[in-house]
Design a protein around this motif. Sequence first.
Motif, PDB file in Angstrom:
ATOM      1  N   SER A 103      -1.157  -2.790   0.730  1.00 22.31           N
ATOM      2  CA  SER A 103      -1.414  -4.194   1.076  1.00 22.31           C
ATOM      3  C   SER A 103      -1.086  -5.110  -0.102  1.00 22.31           C
ATOM      4  N   TRP A 104      -1.372  -4.659  -1.330  1.00 21.46           N
ATOM      5  CA  TRP A 104      -1.005  -5.459  -2.508  1.00 21.46           C
ATOM      6  C   TRP A 104       0.514  -5.582  -2.622  1.00 21.46           C
ATOM      7  N   LEU A 105       1.185  -4.465  -2.347  1.00 23.92           N
ATOM      8  CA  LEU A 105       2.634  -4.453  -2.448  1.00 23.92           C
ATOM      9  C   LEU A 105       3.256  -5.413  -1.426  1.00 23.92           C
ATOM     10  N   VAL A 106       2.787  -5.383  -0.198  1.00 21.90           N
ATOM     11  CA  VAL A 106       3.305  -6.275   0.851  1.00 21.90           C
ATOM     12  C   VAL A 106       2.968  -7.724   0.522  1.00 21.90           C
ATOM     13  N   ALA A 107       1.741  -7.978   0.056  1.00 17.89           N
ATOM     14  CA  ALA A 107       1.357  -9.356  -0.297  1.00 17.89           C
ATOM     15  C   ALA A 107       2.250  -9.890  -1.411  1.00 17.89           C
ATOM     16  N   ASP A 108       2.564  -9.041  -2.390  1.00 22.19           N
ATOM     17  CA  ASP A 108       3.441  -9.460  -3.480  1.00 22.19           C
ATOM     18  C   ASP A 108       4.856  -9.718  -2.968  1.00 22.19           C
ATOM     19  N   ALA A 109       5.316  -8.857  -2.049  1.00 17.47           N
ATOM     20  CA  ALA A 109       6.660  -9.041  -1.480  1.00 17.47           C
ATOM     21  C   ALA A 109       6.725 -10.311  -0.626  1.00 17.47           C
ATOM     22  N   LEU A 110       5.643 -10.635   0.066  1.00 14.73           N
ATOM     23  CA  LEU A 110       5.612 -11.861   0.875  1.00 14.73           C
ATOM     24  C   LEU A 110       5.786 -13.108   0.012  1.00 14.73           C
ATOM     25  N   LEU A 111       5.328 -13.041  -1.227  1.00 14.12           N
ATOM     26  CA  LEU A 111       5.482 -14.186  -2.134  1.00 14.12           C
ATOM     27  C   LEU A 111       6.948 -14.444  -2.481  1.00 14.12           C
ATOM     28  N   ALA A 112       7.797 -13.431  -2.304  1.00 13.79           N
ATOM     29  CA  ALA A 112       9.227 -13.593  -2.593  1.00 13.79           C
ATOM     30  C   ALA A 112       9.939 -14.370  -1.482  1.00 13.79           C
ATOM     31  N   LEU A 113       9.325 -14.532  -0.315  1.00 15.95           N
ATOM     32  CA  LEU A 113       9.931 -15.245   0.806  1.00 15.95           C
ATOM     33  C   LEU A 113       9.782 -16.748   0.624  1.00 15.95           C
ATOM     34  N   SER A 114      10.655 -17.487   1.294  1.00 14.08           N
ATOM     35  CA  SER A 114      10.510 -18.944   1.288  1.00 14.08           C
ATOM     36  C   SER A 114       9.242 -19.291   2.067  1.00 14.08           C
ATOM     37  N   PRO A 115       8.633 -20.438   1.796  1.00 14.45           N
ATOM     38  CA  PRO A 115       7.403 -20.806   2.518  1.00 14.45           C
ATOM     39  C   PRO A 115       7.578 -20.837   4.036  1.00 14.45           C
ATOM     40  N   ASP A 116       8.744 -21.295   4.524  1.00 11.95           N
ATOM     41  CA  ASP A 116       8.976 -21.340   5.972  1.00 11.95           C
ATOM     42  C   ASP A 116       9.041 -19.940   6.571  1.00 11.95           C
ATOM     43  N   HIS A 117       9.772 -19.056   5.928  1.00 10.69           N
ATOM     44  CA  HIS A 117       9.872 -17.678   6.415  1.00 10.69           C
ATOM     45  C   HIS A 117       8.514 -16.974   6.339  1.00 10.69           C
ATOM     46  N   ARG A 118       7.823 -17.152   5.211  1.00  6.15           N
ATOM     47  CA  ARG A 118       6.515 -16.516   5.017  1.00  6.15           C
ATOM     48  C   ARG A 118       5.526 -16.971   6.088  1.00  6.15           C
ATOM     49  N   ALA A 119       5.510 -18.257   6.422  1.00 12.08           N
ATOM     50  CA  ALA A 119       4.571 -18.793   7.419  1.00 12.08           C
ATOM     51  C   ALA A 119       4.805 -18.151   8.780  1.00 12.08           C
ATOM     52  N   VAL A 120       6.060 -17.971   9.167  1.00  8.46           N
ATOM     53  CA  VAL A 120       6.362 -17.387  10.470  1.00  8.46           C
ATOM     54  C   VAL A 120       6.033 -15.891  10.490  1.00  8.46           C
ATOM     55  N   VAL A 121       6.393 -15.172   9.440  1.00 10.25           N
ATOM     56  CA  VAL A 121       6.115 -13.722   9.379  1.00 10.25           C
ATOM     57  C   VAL A 121       4.611 -13.471   9.377  1.00 10.25           C
ATOM     58  N   VAL A 122       3.865 -14.182   8.556  1.00 14.06           N
ATOM     59  CA  VAL A 122       2.403 -14.011   8.503  1.00 14.06           C
ATOM     60  C   VAL A 122       1.774 -14.398   9.835  1.00 14.06           C
ATOM     61  N   GLY A 123       2.250 -15.494  10.428  1.00 13.64           N
ATOM     62  CA  GLY A 123       1.706 -15.924  11.714  1.00 13.64           C
ATOM     63  C   GLY A 123       1.927 -14.899  12.804  1.00 13.64           C
ATOM     64  N   ALA A 124       3.103 -14.294  12.826  1.00  8.32           N
ATOM     65  CA  ALA A 124       3.422 -13.324  13.883  1.00  8.32           C
ATOM     66  C   ALA A 124       2.751 -11.975  13.646  1.00  8.32           C
ATOM     67  N   TYR A 125       2.809 -11.456  12.429  1.00 15.38           N
ATOM     68  CA  TYR A 125       2.356 -10.084  12.185  1.00 15.38           C
ATOM     69  C   TYR A 125       0.906  -9.973  11.736  1.00 15.38           C
ATOM     70  N   TYR A 126       0.379 -10.957  11.057  1.00 12.92           N
ATOM     71  CA  TYR A 126      -1.018 -10.873  10.595  1.00 12.92           C
ATOM     72  C   TYR A 126      -1.979 -11.641  11.487  1.00 12.92           C
ATOM     73  N   ARG A 127      -1.485 -12.731  12.080  1.00 18.53           N
ATOM     74  CA  ARG A 127      -2.375 -13.528  12.929  1.00 18.53           C
ATOM     75  C   ARG A 127      -2.135 -13.287  14.417  1.00 18.53           C
ATOM     76  N   GLY A 128      -1.118 -12.504  14.753  1.00 20.73           N
ATOM     77  CA  GLY A 128      -0.856 -12.127  16.135  1.00 20.73           C
ATOM     78  C   GLY A 128      -0.389 -13.262  17.028  1.00 20.73           C
ATOM     79  N   ARG A 129       0.284 -14.259  16.461  1.00 18.09           N
ATOM     80  CA  ARG A 129       0.759 -15.399  17.241  1.00 18.09           C
ATOM     81  C   ARG A 129       2.080 -15.054  17.945  1.00 18.09           C
ATOM     82  N   SER A 130       2.270 -15.637  19.098  1.00 21.46           N
ATOM     83  CA  SER A 130       3.535 -15.468  19.829  1.00 21.46           C
ATOM     84  C   SER A 130       4.563 -16.465  19.301  1.00 21.46           C
ATOM     85  N   VAL A 131       5.817 -16.272  19.728  1.00 25.56           N
ATOM     86  CA  VAL A 131       6.889 -17.196  19.322  1.00 25.56           C
ATOM     87  C   VAL A 131       6.558 -18.613  19.787  1.00 25.56           C
TER      88      VAL A 131
END
Length: 167
Positions: A103-131
Amino acid sequence: MGAEDELLEAVHDSHADALYRYVVRRTGDEEEARDVVQETLLRAWRHPEVLERSEESVRSWLFTVARNLVVDHLRSARRNREHSTASVPDRQEHDRTHAVLDSWLVADALLALSPDHRAVVVGAYYRGRSVAELATEHGIPPGTVKSRLHYGLRALRLALQEKGVTS
């Protein structure tokens, strides 16, 4: 050895076995019975005046003390909460070290993404939001959400590979 000690020894010899059998029948526990008999005789030793009574009176006093000790033990909170066992049960607890490190490794890798990409990936995979939900939340068309999700996951995969994670 004094007279009191001899008297106590005689009381022990005369009554200890009968007390033990009585307490075992009441408790069903041989170890507890030995403890109760020992405590009963200790109380007799603390009250030497009891030992000078008649044989029947001493026996009655001993059995009354033993009965009271058994009742006290049966009512005690310790007996109600604690249970003895011959073996300690094994607790199957999984080692979560790898999960925490991942989880630390993934969280650190998520910081390498742009804020727009990170928001969509976190929203879809961690918060379970649909498109559709993500599109509404971010005020962008669903196609843009899909595109950001695709490129965000690709960038996440590359960031993880740079950290030594292989697919």
